[in-house]
Enzyme design. Structure first.
Site, PDB file in Angstrom:
ATOM      1  N   SER A   1      -2.662   0.906  -4.282  1.00 55.42           N
ATOM      2  CA  SER A   1      -3.116   2.070  -3.525  1.00 55.42           C
ATOM      3  C   SER A   1      -4.433   2.573  -4.101  1.00 55.42           C
ATOM      4  CB  SER A   1      -2.063   3.182  -3.599  1.00 55.42           C
ATOM      5  OG  SER A   1      -2.581   4.401  -3.095  1.00 55.42           O
ATOM      6  N   ALA A   2      -5.297   3.071  -3.212  1.00 51.00           N
ATOM      7  CA  ALA A   2      -6.571   3.632  -3.656  1.00 51.00           C
ATOM      8  C   ALA A   2      -6.397   5.027  -4.245  1.00 51.00           C
ATOM      9  CB  ALA A   2      -7.553   3.683  -2.485  1.00 51.00           C
TER      10      ALA A   2
ATOM     11  N   GLU B   1      -0.090  -3.540   4.513  1.00 50.58           N
ATOM     12  CA  GLU B   1      -1.168  -2.556   4.665  1.00 50.58           C
ATOM     13  C   GLU B   1      -1.154  -1.960   6.059  1.00 50.58           C
ATOM     14  OE1 GLU B   1      -3.730  -0.869   3.827  1.00 50.58           O
ATOM     15  OE2 GLU B   1      -4.242  -1.376   1.762  1.00 50.58           O
ATOM     16  N   ASP B   2      -1.720  -0.743   6.178  1.00 53.29           N
ATOM     17  CA  ASP B   2      -1.813  -0.113   7.495  1.00 53.29           C
ATOM     18  C   ASP B   2      -3.251   0.115   7.931  1.00 53.29           C
ATOM     19  OD1 ASP B   2      -2.013   3.416   7.193  1.00 53.29           O
ATOM     20  OD2 ASP B   2      -2.233   1.984   5.562  1.00 53.29           O
TER      21      ASP B   2
ATOM     22  N   ASP C   1       0.874  -1.161   0.000  1.00 54.97           N
ATOM     23  CA  ASP C   1       0.000   0.000   0.000  1.00 54.97           C
ATOM     24  C   ASP C   1       0.920   1.222   0.000  1.00 54.97           C
ATOM     25  OD1 ASP C   1      -2.302   1.620   0.234  1.00 54.97           O
ATOM     26  OD2 ASP C   1      -2.117   1.645   2.414  1.00 54.97           O
ATOM     27  N   LEU C   2       0.367   2.422  -0.236  1.00 56.15           N
ATOM     28  CA  LEU C   2       1.195   3.616  -0.323  1.00 56.15           C
ATOM     29  C   LEU C   2       1.118   4.474   0.942  1.00 56.15           C
ATOM     30  CD1 LEU C   2       3.046   5.502  -1.910  1.00 56.15           C
ATOM     31  CD2 LEU C   2       0.998   6.480  -2.983  1.00 56.15           C
ATOM     32  N   ASP C   3      -0.017   5.149   1.138  1.00 54.47           N
ATOM     33  CA  ASP C   3      -0.124   6.105   2.241  1.00 54.47           C
ATOM     34  C   ASP C   3      -0.196   5.373   3.578  1.00 54.47           C
ATOM     35  OD1 ASP C   3      -0.121   8.710   3.087  1.00 54.47           O
ATOM     36  OD2 ASP C   3      -2.297   8.883   3.124  1.00 54.47           O
TER      37      ASP C   3
ATOM     38  N   LYS D   1     -11.164  -1.207  -1.427  1.00 50.97           N
ATOM     39  CA  LYS D   1     -10.976  -1.981  -0.205  1.00 50.97           C
ATOM     40  C   LYS D   1     -12.130  -1.709   0.764  1.00 50.97           C
ATOM     41  CE  LYS D   1      -6.063  -0.982  -0.917  1.00 50.97           C
ATOM     42  NZ  LYS D   1      -4.875  -0.272  -0.405  1.00 50.97           N
TER      43      LYS D   1
ATOM     44  N   LYS E   1     -10.009  14.024   9.950  1.00 50.66           N
ATOM     45  CA  LYS E   1      -9.307  12.758   9.775  1.00 50.66           C
ATOM     46  C   LYS E   1     -10.310  11.634   9.532  1.00 50.66           C
ATOM     47  CE  LYS E   1      -5.070  14.195  10.828  1.00 50.66           C
ATOM     48  NZ  LYS E   1      -3.902  14.081   9.939  1.00 50.66           N
TER      49      LYS E   1
ATOM     50  N   THR F   1       0.782  11.428   3.497  1.00 49.55           N
ATOM     51  CA  THR F   1       0.381  12.674   2.833  1.00 49.55           C
ATOM     52  C   THR F   1      -0.619  13.477   3.657  1.00 49.55           C
ATOM     53  OG1 THR F   1      -1.423  11.567   1.634  1.00 49.55           O
ATOM     54  CG2 THR F   1       0.744  11.619   0.569  1.00 49.55           C
TER      55      THR F   1
END
Length: 486
Positions: A368-369, A423-424, A263-265, A399, A299, A271
């Site tokens: 990533s989404a 994944e986080d 995953d990215l973020d 997801k 958030k 970001t």
């Protein structure tokens, strides 16, 4: 017999039957799950990846009206219903419900983990079952909710017994008998419990050599052991072996990995600061006060709801088309801010983890989404590290649906079972498990209960402890055609 023992009148029984027939239970045909309520599945999912670890319980940090606009559950709800009377419910339906709600439940209540543990045990999911059992047992022993100084959690203690009886032992009260389907975790030497049932007292002692049943008091009776009827008599204990499926290896024999999907973020970079700056820029243009404290309310909130929170009392000044234009403007600010991303924006350990995977000869993909992922990767200086980047614009569902991860595996030409996903977010972990991949969570076990393993961050990642198998086609075979990077 039971009605007579409870002194129930026939009219009372008829009333309960009518109530059961009239009870409404929503069902979503697309997802194949029971909805918590009519509108729950229409709401955006809470962004757990953007929620700071110290912002749980959520109710202490976000207004209820913000939470109620999202798919987020404080505790077991549909899952609780499935364990109360789920024997006649299709197992695949229960599995889908479990996986979906595991991705949106925070377990802020100390009673929640026990319910998930019981259903996980029923579905023979040792990892999630033992995670829930451990959390329930250790609520006060380890002060998991940071409030044991206010008093011990008596109901959680009762849930611990339920985890043992209805989870590990698989006790079910049936019309003509009490049934058990005991399992034994690999690192447990055994466990024992007694149950009073219809004027009888039964003992179950589970050990490595099997399940030992004794009738301690009362008349002879019939029980069931993994479906097999057993006649119990006083003074005549019985033993039955545990089937292999009931022997739970908590660390199963690892399968060789051929690829790692990131995953990215929240895994490779963060970001969140850029989103704050974009909202701040919009607020300044509108001459509306906006600071980091207010930003905390955004958030995990979708773009439209975030705008409403930012506008506050000024919302009535803007029409719906105006608000849509404002959200688009905020997104434009965010895209413009991507120039601030640099290799220094990588989270600790990210570059080293990518290098380890590459040196091991494994395929590397991104799932990533974010539709801005290719741009972000270029700015981070790691675009060339990936053999394939899944395109979120081409999937029907995000997801926790597994489609994005399956696209990544397909793009690599590697079977999902040979992929390790990192994944986080709970929804991402659920998606990985649904895709049949091994899930490595970045965060805490409390939030990522379904993950097969947990790391604090990629700075803890070590490829030498993973079973790996080089992909025979080599790196370039994974590289997608030009223009297919999303």
């Amino acid at each position: 017999e039971l009605a007579a023992a409870l002194a129930l009148e026939p009219s009372e029984i008829d009333t309960w039957h009518r109530a059961a027939e009239a009870m409404y239970l929503p069902f979503d045909e697309d997802l194949g799950i029971h909805a918590q309520d009519d509108s729950f599945l229409e709401k955006p999912k809470w962004d757990f990846g953007a929620t700071p670890a110290d912002h749980y319980p959520l109710l202490l940090h976000y207004h209820p009206l913000t939470l109620y606009r999202h798919q987020v559950c404080k505790q077991a709800d549909v899952v609780q219903a499935l364990i109360m009377d789920g024997d006649d419910i299709d197992r695949q339906l229960k599995r889908r419900c479990f996986e979906y709600y595991a991705g949106v439940t925070t377990h802020d209540s100390t009673l929640s983990a026990g319910s998930f543990a019981i259903l996980a045990a029923d579905l023979n999911l040792p990892g999630p079952a033992m995670t829930g059992i451990h959390e329930t047992l250790h609520v006060d022993l380890e002060n998991l909710h940071s409030n044991t100084d206010h008093g011990i959690h008596m109901a959680a203690m009762a849930a611990s017994w339920q985890c043992l009886a209805f989870g590990l032992a698989g006790a079910r009260l049936q019309t003509d008998a009490i049934a058990f389907s005991p399992a034994l975790p690999a690192e447990w030497r055994g466990y024992r419990l007694t149950i009073r049932w219809r004027a009888r007292r039964l003992e179950l002692h589970v050990k490595p050599d099997g399940a030992h049943y004794r009738l301690l008091a009362g008349d002879p009776t019939t029980i069931r052991h993994h479906g097999e009827p057993l006649e119990l008599h006083p003074g005549k204990p019985m033993r039955r072996a545990l089937p292999e499926v009931a022997r739970w290896p908590l660390v199963q024999a690892p399968q060789p990995f051929e690829a790692v999907i990131f995953d990215l973020d929240g895994v490779l970079t963060d970001t969140a600061e850029l989103h704050y700056l974009a909202w701040k820029q919009l607020a300044d243009e509108l001459e509306i006060a906006f600071d980091r404290q207010l930003n905390q309310q955004l958030k995990g909130v979708d773009r439209q709801t975030s705008l409403e929170l930012l506008l506050g009392d000024h919302a009535s000044r803007f029409s719906d088309p105006d608000k849509h234009a404002l959200t688009e403007r905020k997104n434009a600010f965010y895209i413009e801010s991507l120039h601030m991303i640099s290799p220094d924006s990588l989270l600790p350990g990210a570059q080293a983890a990518l290098d380890q995977v590459r040196q091991a000869g494994l395929g590397i993909a991104l799932a990533s989404a974010s539709r801005n992922a290719p741009t972000i990767l270029q700015r981070l200086g790691i675009a060339d590290c990936f053999d394939f980047i899944a395109d979120p614009a081409t999937v029907r569902r995000g997801k926790p649906d597994p489609e994005l991860f399956l696209q990544a595996a397909n793009g690599l030409g590697i079977a999902p079972a040979a992929c390790l996903g990192i994944e986080d977010a709970p929804a991402g972990i659920t998606a990985l498990k649904a895709a049949g991949m091994v899930a490595l969570g970045i965060g805490t076990r409390t939030q990522l209960a379904e993950a097969d393993a947990i790391l604090r961050g990629l700075d803890q990642f070590r490829i030498d402890v993973l079973p790996v198998r080089r992909h025979s086609s080599g790196r370039n075979a994974h590289r997608p055609p030009s223009g297919s990077l999303g």
